[in-house]
Design an enzyme around this catalytic site. Structure first.
Site, PDB file in Angstrom:
ATOM      1  CG  ASN A 198       1.292   2.192   4.475  1.00  0.00           C
ATOM      2  OD1 ASN A 198       0.195   1.680   4.310  1.00  0.00           O
ATOM      3  ND2 ASN A 198       2.412   1.607   4.060  1.00  0.00           N
ATOM      4  CG  LEU A 258      -2.170  -0.876   1.133  1.00  0.00           C
ATOM      5  CD1 LEU A 258      -2.785  -1.074   2.508  1.00  0.00           C
ATOM      6  CD2 LEU A 258      -3.198  -0.254   0.182  1.00  0.00           C
ATOM      7  CE1 TYR A 267      -2.279  -4.589  11.196  1.00  0.00           C
ATOM      8  CE2 TYR A 267      -4.451  -5.608  11.111  1.00  0.00           C
ATOM      9  CZ  TYR A 267      -3.480  -4.792  10.549  1.00  0.00           C
ATOM     10  OH  TYR A 267      -3.724  -4.196   9.334  1.00  0.00           O
ATOM     11  CE  LYS A 278      -2.919  -1.205  11.027  1.00  0.00           C
ATOM     12  NZ  LYS A 278      -2.146  -0.095  10.407  1.00  0.00           N
ATOM     13  CG  ASP A 280      12.801   2.188  13.835  1.00  0.00           C
ATOM     14  OD1 ASP A 280      11.571   2.356  13.660  1.00  0.00           O
ATOM     15  OD2 ASP A 280      13.267   1.344  14.635  1.00  0.00           O
ATOM     16  CB  ILE A 281       8.884   6.290  11.483  1.00  0.00           C
ATOM     17  CG1 ILE A 281       8.278   5.001  10.890  1.00  0.00           C
ATOM     18  CG2 ILE A 281       9.491   7.112  10.362  1.00  0.00           C
ATOM     19  CD1 ILE A 281       7.200   4.374  11.691  1.00  0.00           C
ATOM     20  CB  THR A 332      -0.008  -5.836   1.476  1.00  0.00           C
ATOM     21  OG1 THR A 332      -0.522  -6.320   2.736  1.00  0.00           O
ATOM     22  CG2 THR A 332      -0.870  -4.671   1.002  1.00  0.00           C
TER      23      THR A 332
END
Length: 303
Positions: free
Chosen positions: A100, A19, A171, A175, A73-74, A205
Protein backbone atom coordinates in the site's frame (compact mmCIF):
# COMPACT_ATOMS: atom_id res chain seq x y z
CA UNK A 1 -10.05 -11.17 18.59
CA UNK A 2 -11.79 -13.57 16.24
CA UNK A 3 -12.92 -13.20 12.66
CA UNK A 4 -12.21 -14.35 9.12
CA UNK A 5 -8.47 -13.74 9.58
CA UNK A 6 -8.08 -15.38 13.00
CA UNK A 7 -4.59 -16.84 13.37
CA UNK A 8 -3.30 -15.32 10.15
CA UNK A 9 -0.35 -12.95 9.99
CA UNK A 10 -0.53 -9.95 7.67
CA UNK A 11 2.09 -7.36 6.75
CA UNK A 12 0.77 -3.99 5.55
CA UNK A 13 3.07 -1.41 3.98
CA UNK A 14 2.35 2.30 4.35
CA UNK A 15 0.14 1.42 7.31
CA UNK A 16 0.83 4.46 9.48
CA UNK A 17 -1.91 6.60 7.97
CA UNK A 18 -4.78 6.64 5.51
CA UNK A 19 -5.73 3.47 3.69
CA UNK A 20 -2.88 1.41 5.14
CA UNK A 21 -3.85 2.30 8.69
CA UNK A 22 -7.49 1.42 7.97
CA UNK A 23 -6.42 -1.94 6.48
CA UNK A 24 -4.19 -2.77 9.45
CA UNK A 25 -6.94 -1.98 11.96
CA UNK A 26 -9.54 -3.92 9.98
CA UNK A 27 -7.28 -6.97 9.65
CA UNK A 28 -6.60 -6.90 13.38
CA UNK A 29 -10.32 -6.58 14.12
CA UNK A 30 -10.83 -9.80 12.15
CA UNK A 31 -8.20 -11.65 14.18
CA UNK A 32 -5.01 -11.13 12.17
CA UNK A 33 -1.65 -10.44 13.76
CA UNK A 34 -0.27 -7.42 11.91
CA UNK A 35 3.15 -6.12 10.93
CA UNK A 36 2.61 -2.37 10.57
CA UNK A 37 5.13 -0.94 8.12
CA UNK A 38 5.58 2.79 7.62
CA UNK A 39 8.54 5.11 7.08
CA UNK A 40 6.60 8.07 8.42
CA UNK A 41 7.38 10.32 5.47
CA UNK A 42 5.63 13.48 4.29
CA UNK A 43 3.09 13.31 1.42
CA UNK A 44 5.94 13.91 -1.08
CA UNK A 45 8.21 11.30 0.50
CA UNK A 46 10.42 13.68 2.46
CA UNK A 47 11.63 12.96 5.99
CA UNK A 48 11.01 9.89 8.13
CA UNK A 49 9.53 9.08 11.53
CA UNK A 50 8.93 5.87 13.47
CA UNK A 51 5.88 7.45 15.09
CA UNK A 52 3.04 6.55 12.68
CA UNK A 53 3.84 2.82 12.50
CA UNK A 54 4.29 2.56 16.24
CA UNK A 55 1.07 4.45 16.94
CA UNK A 56 -0.98 2.06 14.79
CA UNK A 57 0.68 -0.99 16.35
CA UNK A 58 -0.07 0.46 19.80
CA UNK A 59 -3.68 1.11 18.79
CA UNK A 60 -4.12 -2.50 17.70
CA UNK A 61 -2.62 -3.82 20.93
CA UNK A 62 -4.76 -1.47 23.02
CA UNK A 63 -7.83 -2.99 21.36
CA UNK A 64 -6.69 -6.49 22.30
CA UNK A 65 -4.90 -7.45 19.10
CA UNK A 66 -1.31 -8.32 18.31
CA UNK A 67 0.91 -6.09 16.18
CA UNK A 68 4.51 -4.98 15.73
CA UNK A 69 5.86 -1.88 14.02
CA UNK A 70 8.31 -2.10 11.12
CA UNK A 71 9.99 1.10 9.91
CA UNK A 72 12.25 -0.34 7.21
CA UNK A 73 12.30 1.14 3.70
CA UNK A 74 10.51 -1.46 1.56
CA UNK A 75 12.00 0.06 -1.63
CA UNK A 76 15.37 -1.39 -0.54
CA UNK A 77 16.49 -5.01 -0.46
CA UNK A 78 17.24 -4.91 3.26
CA UNK A 79 13.98 -3.18 4.13
CA UNK A 80 11.79 -5.52 2.10
CA UNK A 81 13.57 -8.64 3.33
CA UNK A 82 13.30 -7.48 6.94
CA UNK A 83 9.54 -6.99 6.55
CA UNK A 84 9.18 -10.74 6.00
CA UNK A 85 11.74 -11.53 8.71
CA UNK A 86 9.87 -9.33 11.19
CA UNK A 87 6.66 -11.29 10.62
CA UNK A 88 8.45 -14.61 11.06
CA UNK A 89 10.33 -13.49 14.15
CA UNK A 90 7.31 -11.93 15.83
CA UNK A 91 4.58 -14.37 14.87
CA UNK A 92 6.23 -17.42 13.30
CA UNK A 93 4.58 -17.13 9.91
CA UNK A 94 3.37 -14.82 7.13
CA UNK A 95 0.02 -15.37 5.44
CA UNK A 96 -0.83 -12.09 3.74
CA UNK A 97 0.97 -9.09 2.28
CA UNK A 98 -0.89 -5.85 1.60
CA UNK A 99 1.24 -3.54 -0.56
CA UNK A 100 0.00 0.00 0.00
CA UNK A 101 2.94 2.39 0.55
CA UNK A 102 3.21 5.44 -1.70
CA UNK A 103 3.44 9.19 -2.10
CA UNK A 104 2.84 11.81 -4.78
CA UNK A 105 4.96 14.27 -6.71
CA UNK A 106 2.46 15.63 -9.21
CA UNK A 107 3.59 17.64 -12.24
CA UNK A 108 2.43 18.07 -15.81
CA UNK A 109 4.73 16.08 -18.09
CA UNK A 110 6.62 19.11 -19.40
CA UNK A 111 7.45 20.10 -15.79
CA UNK A 112 8.10 16.60 -14.45
CA UNK A 113 11.79 16.16 -13.74
CA UNK A 114 13.68 12.89 -13.62
CA UNK A 115 14.03 12.82 -9.83
CA UNK A 116 10.27 13.12 -9.31
CA UNK A 117 9.68 10.39 -11.91
CA UNK A 118 12.20 8.05 -10.29
CA UNK A 119 10.97 8.68 -6.74
CA UNK A 120 7.33 7.86 -7.51
CA UNK A 121 8.17 4.82 -9.63
CA UNK A 122 10.46 3.62 -6.83
CA UNK A 123 8.00 3.88 -3.95
CA UNK A 124 4.97 2.55 -5.81
CA UNK A 125 6.30 0.02 -8.31
CA UNK A 126 9.58 -1.07 -6.74
CA UNK A 127 7.88 -0.79 -3.36
CA UNK A 128 5.44 -3.45 -4.54
CA UNK A 129 8.00 -5.65 -6.28
CA UNK A 130 10.51 -6.05 -3.45
CA UNK A 131 8.12 -7.04 -0.62
CA UNK A 132 6.31 -9.33 -3.06
CA UNK A 133 9.59 -10.87 -4.18
CA UNK A 134 10.72 -11.72 -0.63
CA UNK A 135 7.30 -12.90 0.53
CA UNK A 136 6.98 -15.05 -2.60
CA UNK A 137 10.42 -16.57 -2.03
CA UNK A 138 9.41 -17.49 1.52
CA UNK A 139 6.14 -19.07 0.39
CA UNK A 140 7.82 -20.99 -2.42
CA UNK A 141 10.33 -22.39 0.07
CA UNK A 142 7.48 -23.42 2.36
CA UNK A 143 5.69 -25.17 -0.50
CA UNK A 144 8.85 -27.03 -1.56
CA UNK A 145 9.34 -28.14 2.06
CA UNK A 146 5.89 -29.73 2.02
CA UNK A 147 4.18 -26.91 3.93
CA UNK A 148 2.00 -25.52 1.15
CA UNK A 149 0.83 -22.02 2.18
CA UNK A 150 -2.61 -20.55 1.78
CA UNK A 151 -1.18 -17.10 1.19
CA UNK A 152 -2.57 -13.85 -0.18
CA UNK A 153 -1.18 -10.64 -1.66
CA UNK A 154 -3.26 -7.49 -2.16
CA UNK A 155 -1.60 -4.87 -4.35
CA UNK A 156 -2.76 -1.26 -4.56
CA UNK A 157 -3.26 0.35 -7.94
CA UNK A 158 -5.49 3.34 -8.68
CA UNK A 159 -8.00 4.74 -11.11
CA UNK A 160 -4.99 6.66 -12.40
CA UNK A 161 -3.40 3.34 -13.34
CA UNK A 162 -6.55 2.17 -15.07
CA UNK A 163 -7.43 5.35 -16.98
CA UNK A 164 -4.55 7.79 -16.54
CA UNK A 165 -4.70 11.05 -14.61
CA UNK A 166 -3.75 14.49 -15.86
CA UNK A 167 -0.77 15.86 -13.96
CA UNK A 168 0.14 12.42 -12.64
CA UNK A 169 2.18 10.80 -15.38
CA UNK A 170 4.66 9.23 -12.95
CA UNK A 171 1.95 8.00 -10.59
CA UNK A 172 -0.26 6.69 -13.40
CA UNK A 173 2.64 4.80 -14.98
CA UNK A 174 3.58 3.23 -11.64
CA UNK A 175 0.02 2.23 -10.83
CA UNK A 176 -0.46 0.72 -14.30
CA UNK A 177 2.77 -1.21 -13.81
CA UNK A 178 1.41 -2.63 -10.56
CA UNK A 179 -1.49 -4.14 -12.50
CA UNK A 180 0.89 -5.88 -14.90
CA UNK A 181 2.98 -7.11 -11.98
CA UNK A 182 -0.15 -8.47 -10.29
CA UNK A 183 -1.16 -10.51 -13.32
CA UNK A 184 2.30 -12.02 -13.77
CA UNK A 185 2.77 -12.77 -10.07
CA UNK A 186 -0.66 -14.41 -9.83
CA UNK A 187 0.21 -16.73 -12.71
CA UNK A 188 3.68 -17.56 -11.40
CA UNK A 189 2.75 -18.14 -7.75
CA UNK A 190 -0.48 -20.13 -8.13
CA UNK A 191 1.42 -23.44 -8.00
CA UNK A 192 2.77 -22.52 -4.56
CA UNK A 193 -0.59 -21.72 -2.94
CA UNK A 194 -0.40 -17.94 -3.31
CA UNK A 195 -3.27 -15.79 -4.58
CA UNK A 196 -2.49 -12.26 -5.76
CA UNK A 197 -5.04 -9.55 -6.54
CA UNK A 198 -5.11 -5.76 -6.84
CA UNK A 199 -7.46 -3.03 -5.75
CA UNK A 200 -7.96 0.43 -7.21
CA UNK A 201 -9.36 2.34 -4.23
CA UNK A 202 -10.83 5.80 -3.93
CA UNK A 203 -10.70 7.32 -0.46
CA UNK A 204 -9.77 10.44 1.45
CA UNK A 205 -6.07 10.33 2.35
CA UNK A 206 -3.18 12.79 2.51
CA UNK A 207 -2.54 11.95 -1.15
CA UNK A 208 -6.07 12.65 -2.40
CA UNK A 209 -7.61 15.29 -0.14
CA UNK A 210 -5.67 18.07 -1.87
CA UNK A 211 -5.54 16.70 -5.42
CA UNK A 212 -9.28 15.94 -5.48
CA UNK A 213 -10.43 18.31 -2.75
CA UNK A 214 -14.04 18.66 -3.94
CA UNK A 215 -14.82 14.94 -4.20
CA UNK A 216 -12.87 14.05 -1.05
CA UNK A 217 -14.53 16.57 1.28
CA UNK A 218 -15.89 15.18 4.54
CA UNK A 219 -19.71 14.95 4.71
CA UNK A 220 -22.04 16.74 7.04
CA UNK A 221 -22.36 15.24 10.51
CA UNK A 222 -24.52 12.12 10.51
CA UNK A 223 -24.15 11.44 6.77
CA UNK A 224 -22.37 8.41 5.31
CA UNK A 225 -18.71 9.26 4.80
CA UNK A 226 -18.32 7.84 1.31
CA UNK A 227 -14.62 8.69 1.10
CA UNK A 228 -13.56 7.25 4.47
CA UNK A 229 -10.55 4.91 4.00
CA UNK A 230 -12.25 2.26 6.12
CA UNK A 231 -14.82 1.68 3.37
CA UNK A 232 -12.13 -0.01 1.25
CA UNK A 233 -10.71 -2.23 4.00
CA UNK A 234 -13.44 -4.93 4.18
CA UNK A 235 -12.55 -6.05 0.65
CA UNK A 236 -8.84 -6.05 1.54
CA UNK A 237 -9.54 -8.16 4.62
CA UNK A 238 -11.58 -10.67 2.61
CA UNK A 239 -8.91 -10.90 -0.10
CA UNK A 240 -6.34 -11.52 2.67
CA UNK A 241 -8.37 -14.35 4.18
CA UNK A 242 -8.86 -17.99 3.25
CA UNK A 243 -12.48 -17.13 2.46
CA UNK A 244 -11.26 -15.71 -0.88
CA UNK A 245 -10.15 -19.15 -2.07
CA UNK A 246 -9.99 -19.34 -5.87
CA UNK A 247 -9.83 -15.58 -6.46
CA UNK A 248 -6.55 -14.53 -8.05
CA UNK A 249 -5.27 -12.30 -10.84
CA UNK A 250 -8.23 -9.95 -10.41
CA UNK A 251 -8.53 -6.18 -10.10
CA UNK A 252 -11.26 -4.54 -8.04
CA UNK A 253 -12.31 -0.92 -7.77
CA UNK A 254 -13.46 -0.09 -4.26
CA UNK A 255 -15.07 3.20 -3.27
CA UNK A 256 -17.67 4.11 -0.65
CA UNK A 257 -20.18 1.24 -0.71
CA UNK A 258 -19.29 0.12 -4.24
CA UNK A 259 -17.13 -2.82 -5.39
CA UNK A 260 -16.45 -3.31 -9.10
CA UNK A 261 -14.61 -6.13 -10.84
CA UNK A 262 -12.51 -4.40 -13.46
CA UNK A 263 -12.25 -6.00 -16.88
CA UNK A 264 -9.01 -4.96 -18.54
CA UNK A 265 -7.60 -5.02 -22.02
CA UNK A 266 -9.42 -7.47 -24.27
CA UNK A 267 -9.71 -7.76 -28.06
CA UNK A 268 -12.29 -5.46 -29.60
CA UNK A 269 -13.21 -4.99 -33.28
CA UNK A 270 -10.63 -6.68 -35.53
CA UNK A 271 -9.84 -6.86 -39.24
CA UNK A 272 -7.41 -9.29 -40.86
CA UNK A 273 -6.63 -9.11 -44.57
CA UNK A 274 -4.17 -12.02 -44.47
CA UNK A 275 -1.36 -9.85 -45.80
CA UNK A 276 0.35 -6.50 -45.34
CA UNK A 277 -1.66 -3.28 -45.36
CA UNK A 278 -0.57 -0.12 -47.09
CA UNK A 279 -0.46 2.89 -44.72
CA UNK A 280 -3.62 4.31 -46.28
CA UNK A 281 -5.44 1.00 -46.02
CA UNK A 282 -4.30 0.57 -42.42
CA UNK A 283 -5.59 4.02 -41.54
CA UNK A 284 -8.94 3.50 -43.24
CA UNK A 285 -9.34 0.14 -41.52
CA UNK A 286 -8.36 1.59 -38.14
CA UNK A 287 -11.02 4.29 -38.47
CA UNK A 288 -13.64 1.70 -39.37
CA UNK A 289 -12.70 -0.40 -36.36
CA UNK A 290 -12.71 2.63 -34.05
CA UNK A 291 -16.21 3.51 -35.20
CA UNK A 292 -17.36 0.08 -34.02
CA UNK A 293 -15.41 0.15 -30.74
CA UNK A 294 -16.51 1.36 -27.33
CA UNK A 295 -15.57 4.94 -26.52
CA UNK A 296 -12.87 4.95 -23.81
CA UNK A 297 -13.59 6.51 -20.46
CA UNK A 298 -12.16 10.00 -19.96
CA UNK A 299 -8.78 10.44 -18.37
CA UNK A 300 -8.97 11.58 -14.73
CA UNK A 301 -8.66 15.35 -14.52
CA UNK A 302 -9.30 15.89 -18.24
CA UNK A 303 -11.36 18.94 -19.15
Amino acid sequence: MTGICTGRVAAVTGAGRGLGRAHALALAAEGAHVVVNDLGVAPDGAGASAGPAQQVADEIRAAGGRAVAHTGDITTTDGAASLVTTALDAFGRLDALVNNAGFLRDRMLVNLDEDDWDAVIRVHLKGHFLPLRYAAAHWRAEAKAGRRPDARVVNTSSGAGLLGSVGQGNYSAAKAGILGLTLVAAAEMARYGVQINAIAPAARTRMTERTFADTMAAPAEGEFDAMAPGNVSPLVVWLSSTASDGVTGRVFEAEAGRITVMEGWRPGPTADRGGRWTPTEAGETARTLLAAAEVPQPVYGAR
